[in-house]
Design a protein around this motif. Structure first.
Motif, mmCIF file in Angstrom:
data_model
loop_
_atom_site.group_PDB
_atom_site.id
_atom_site.type_symbol
_atom_site.label_atom_id
_atom_site.label_comp_id
_atom_site.label_asym_id
_atom_site.label_seq_id
_atom_site.Cartn_x
_atom_site.Cartn_y
_atom_site.Cartn_z
ATOM 1 N N UNK A 343 0.821 -1.213 0.000
ATOM 2 C CA UNK A 343 0.000 0.000 0.000
ATOM 3 C C UNK A 343 0.855 1.264 0.000
ATOM 4 N N UNK A 344 2.010 1.220 0.655
ATOM 5 C CA UNK A 344 2.796 2.454 0.756
ATOM 6 C C UNK A 344 3.274 2.934 -0.617
ATOM 7 N N UNK A 345 3.440 2.011 -1.576
ATOM 8 C CA UNK A 345 3.818 2.439 -2.928
ATOM 9 C C UNK A 345 2.665 3.202 -3.588
ATOM 10 N N UNK A 346 1.439 2.692 -3.401
ATOM 11 C CA UNK A 346 0.265 3.403 -3.934
ATOM 12 C C UNK A 346 0.120 4.779 -3.308
ATOM 13 N N UNK A 347 0.347 4.862 -2.000
ATOM 14 C CA UNK A 347 0.211 6.144 -1.307
ATOM 15 C C UNK A 347 1.289 7.119 -1.762
ATOM 16 N N UNK A 348 2.482 6.599 -2.063
ATOM 17 C CA UNK A 348 3.538 7.470 -2.588
ATOM 18 C C UNK A 348 3.147 8.079 -3.916
ATOM 19 N N UNK A 349 2.581 7.263 -4.808
ATOM 20 C CA UNK A 349 2.104 7.774 -6.099
ATOM 21 C C UNK A 349 0.972 8.779 -5.898
ATOM 22 N N UNK A 350 0.077 8.454 -4.965
ATOM 23 C CA UNK A 350 -1.056 9.335 -4.687
ATOM 24 C C UNK A 350 -0.568 10.691 -4.191
ATOM 25 N N UNK A 351 0.456 10.695 -3.334
ATOM 26 C CA UNK A 351 0.991 11.945 -2.793
ATOM 27 C C UNK A 351 1.523 12.831 -3.918
ATOM 28 N N UNK A 352 2.216 12.222 -4.879
ATOM 29 C CA UNK A 352 2.750 12.998 -6.008
ATOM 30 C C UNK A 352 1.628 13.635 -6.829
ATOM 31 N N UNK A 353 0.562 12.854 -7.068
ATOM 32 C CA UNK A 353 -0.572 13.387 -7.838
ATOM 33 C C UNK A 353 -1.204 14.561 -7.102
ATOM 34 N N UNK A 354 -1.388 14.418 -5.799
ATOM 35 C CA UNK A 354 -2.038 15.487 -5.039
ATOM 36 C C UNK A 354 -1.177 16.744 -4.989
ATOM 37 N N UNK A 355 0.130 16.593 -4.830
ATOM 38 C CA UNK A 355 1.010 17.769 -4.793
ATOM 39 C C UNK A 355 0.938 18.558 -6.091
ATOM 40 N N UNK A 356 0.705 17.856 -7.205
ATOM 41 C CA UNK A 356 0.682 18.540 -8.502
ATOM 42 C C UNK A 356 -0.704 19.047 -8.891
ATOM 43 N N UNK A 357 -1.751 18.520 -8.266
ATOM 44 C CA UNK A 357 -3.115 18.881 -8.691
ATOM 45 C C UNK A 357 -3.932 19.611 -7.628
ATOM 46 N N UNK A 358 -3.646 19.410 -6.354
ATOM 47 C CA UNK A 358 -4.452 20.038 -5.306
ATOM 48 C C UNK A 358 -4.027 21.490 -5.105
ATOM 49 N N UNK A 359 -4.947 22.338 -4.620
ATOM 50 C CA UNK A 359 -4.586 23.737 -4.353
ATOM 51 C C UNK A 359 -3.422 23.840 -3.373
ATOM 52 N N UNK A 360 -2.599 24.891 -3.557
ATOM 53 C CA UNK A 360 -1.451 25.081 -2.683
ATOM 54 C C UNK A 360 -1.863 25.427 -1.253
ATOM 55 N N UNK A 361 -3.114 25.807 -1.082
ATOM 56 C CA UNK A 361 -3.594 26.146 0.265
ATOM 57 C C UNK A 361 -3.808 24.908 1.133
ATOM 58 N N UNK A 362 -3.729 23.732 0.530
ATOM 59 C CA UNK A 362 -3.912 22.473 1.272
ATOM 60 C C UNK A 362 -2.543 21.835 1.491
#
Length: 637
Positions: A343-362
């Protein structure tokens, strides 16, 4: 009368009167009498210290005492023994005063020559005193039962005023027993709708003489509670209803269980409906998706506008197919291609996606509790869909920004946890937690968030299928999802996935550190199954355990064993007296008392700090969680 002799103490200083009474008593042939004689008050008091009598014949004028004081001293020494006063013809007023003070009867000297009259007076005196004692005993039993009962017990007169109410009412209303006596519910300022409901019920009982049951809601310090009252008529000797006894029971827990059952039935019905709709939609969309690509090949060359229309047709059909797939995933869980996944590999990929797509305020924080995270058997694409949905919901709950924390840990679920969560099974799990600082979910909505097509978002911003699809996927893997939320404080969503058996990363052994040394633990919880489970678990770990089913019992137990109790483990949501109130009361006994709070709902950090609680356990918790918390509390200064 039974076969034992009737023991009579005659307190009389006049020898003639003594002789007359002895002769009269000797003429009574149907009863065995045992007569003792005392000439002075001091002698009588001494005899009463040494033995008991069935009846006392008392002259009020003695050498060492006169008047009503003579009676009062005898009555004080033997309050349960019937007293028949002997008086002269001129002293009947004094005899009547003695009867008002508690004497059973009086006889005028000179009129006691009839053995029948004397024996009748003695028998009636004994019977009346026994009846009084029996009535007193019944009243004491009634008070003992009612004043210690968890139910609210009240008695109303024909004017609907409270004649009696037991102390259980205080924890619910915040009013004292004295506040209720002599007042109606209306005079107490109860809500108007509740007052009318009670007035109608009580008046119906008084009119018909038949019991009536009512159910009502009542706001308490720990939230809205549900109650049921049974109003029972109490009849006078003439057959009319003299008063009404009302017994009120807390049905909140029962209502919650009913709500869970109804929710499960509703979800099952919605799943069946969704499955049927999805089946029909597939039949509709399949030919559209099959034909759309063929049309350009079978028709004359199309202009640009026609090709765009066909593309729109095909794209929307695909969107419809994806929607159907989500419905099917919710309704019965589509099987993906399962494989061992870290699971930690999936979460690592998920973190990268969120850093690039989520607002900087989060702010995004990813925390993996252990490097040796267990594996799970699942479809990577489906898990990514679940995790992404959880993150998107957290993002949408923080429009002004905030923090999204993602963590993963190994957790071995034991029988304690499994009993407290019907969806859990004993065994190893990987737990992925998503915590946001957003707007939270209201109590009226939290029970519906996994329903398909239910959404709290604005029209057009969500389909209401995200969490229902996630739930379908996770249930298909044998896991479950739990949610804790508080309005304006945020939401914590936990995904539990069964770990693959045979992983070479055992749980760190903490057995030796967690073993008790005979410490006494007070466990306070209104759920009997939880109390007994915790008791057995702790005793196996070498702890001693006391249990209480509410805050009132906890205070009584702590008052009795305060020098021995090492830690108090207390549930925050209980009837009669909630955890917060009980904690404050316990700290009155001992400001240094060590307390571990537990609850099935979220508790704010500020509460833990202000109350001085050593630790908080979120229900359901494992035995390892409990033992580690106990170890920490005991070791704390």
């Amino acid at each position: 009368m039974d076969n034992h002799p009737i023991k009579i103490l005659l307190v009389e200083d006049n020898p003639g009167d003594v002789l007359l009474l002895e002769e009269t008593l000797s003429d009574i042939a149907h009863f065995r009498l045992e007569l003792s004689h005392a000439e002075r008050l001091s002698q009588a008091l001494h005899r009463l210290e040494a033995e008991t009598f069935d009846v006392i014949l008392l002259d009020l004028l003695l050498p060492d005492s006169e008047g009503l004081e003579t009676f009062l001293q005898i009555y004080d020494r033997a309050p349960l023994t019937p007293i028949v006063v002997l008086t002269g013809m001129a002293d009947e007023t004094l005899a009547l005063r003695a009867m008002q003070a508690g004497a059973q009867d009086y006889l005028v000297k000179g009129r006691t020559s009839s053995s029948d009259l004397l024996m009748r007076s003695i028998r009636y005196a004994i019977e009346r005193k026994r009846n009084e004692a029996a009535l007193y005993q019944r009243e004491q039993e009634f008070r003992t039962l009612t004043e210690n009962a968890p139910d609210i017990i009240a008695r109303f007169d024909r004017n609907l005023r409270h004649l009696y109410v037991n102390p259980a009412v205080e924890a619910v209303t915040g009013l004292s027993v004295r506040d209720f006596l002599g007042k109606t519910n209306r005079e107490l300022g109860m809500p108007e709708a509740l007052v009318k409901q009670w007035e109608e019920a009580l008046e119906q009982v008084f009119e018909t003489g038949e019991q009536v049951s009512i159910q009502f809601e009542f706001p308490t310090s720990s939230g809205l509670k549900y109650y049921q009252s049974r109003c029972v008529p109490e009849f006078a000797l003439n057959g009319s209803v003299e008063s009404v006894l009302a017994i009120t029971r807390d049905l909140t827990e029962q209502k919650q269980l009913e709500s869970q059952l109804l929710r499960a039935q509703r979800m099952e019905s919605l799943g069946t409906l969704a499955s049927g709709i999805a089946h029909d939609m597939n039949n509709i969309l399949t030919p559209i998706l099959a034909i759309a690509p063929l049309l350009p090949l079978s028709l004359p060359p199309l202009n640009e506008q026609s090709r765009q229309l066909l593309n729109i047709l095909e794209e929307n059909a695909k969107r419809g197919a994806d929607l159907v797939k989500q419905i099917l995933t919710f309704s019965r869980g589509l099987e993906g291609e399962r494989a061992p996944i870290q699971v930690k590999h999936l979460l690592g990929e998920l973190e990268q996606v969120m850093h690039s797509t989520f607002p900087k305020s989060i702010t995004i924080v990813c925390n993996i509790a252990t490097e040796d995270l267990w594996l799970v058997s699942a479809d990577a694409t489906q898990l990514h869909q679940v995790f992404m949905n959880c993150c998107v919901n957290a993002r949408d709950a923080m429009p002004q920004g905030g923090t999204l924390t993602i963590s993963a840990e190994n957790r071995a679920i034991d029988e304690i946890y499994a009993r407290m969560n019907l969806n859990a099974k004993v065994g190893p799990y990987v737990v992925i937690t998503f915590t946001d600082t957003g707007t939270g979910i209201s109590a009226e909505h939290i029970d519906r968030i996994f329903e398909p097509f239910f959404t709290t978002k604005a029209w057009g911003e969500g389909t209401g299928l995200g969490l229902s699809t996630a739930m379908g996927i996770i249930k298909n893997y044998g896991g479950f999802i739990s949610v804790n939320s508080e309005v304006d404080k945020g939401t914590q969503l936990q995904v539990f996935l069964p770990a693959i058996e045979g992983i070479e990363t055992p749980v760190p052994e903490k057995q030796n550190r967690s073993l008790g040394r005979g410490e006494l633990i007070l466990v306070v919880d209104d759920e009997e199954n939880i109390r007994e489970t915790l008791k057995i678990t702790l005793e196996i770990q070498n702890y001693r355990v006391l249990t209480a089913n509410d805050g009132i019992e906890a205070i009584a137990a702590y008052a009795q064993h305060r020098n021995d109790i090492e830690v108090v483990l207390i549930d925050m949501m209980m009837p009669l007296m909630g955890g917060a109130e009980a904690i404050r009361a316990l700290q009155q006994f001992n400001p240094q008392v060590k307390i571990i709070a537990c609850s099935g709902v979220a508790v704010s950090d500020s509460f833990l700090k202000t109350t001085g609680v050593k630790a908080f356990l979120a229900k359901p918790f494992t035995a390892s969680d409990l033992l580690n918390a106990l170890h920490g509390a005991i070791a704390a200064e």
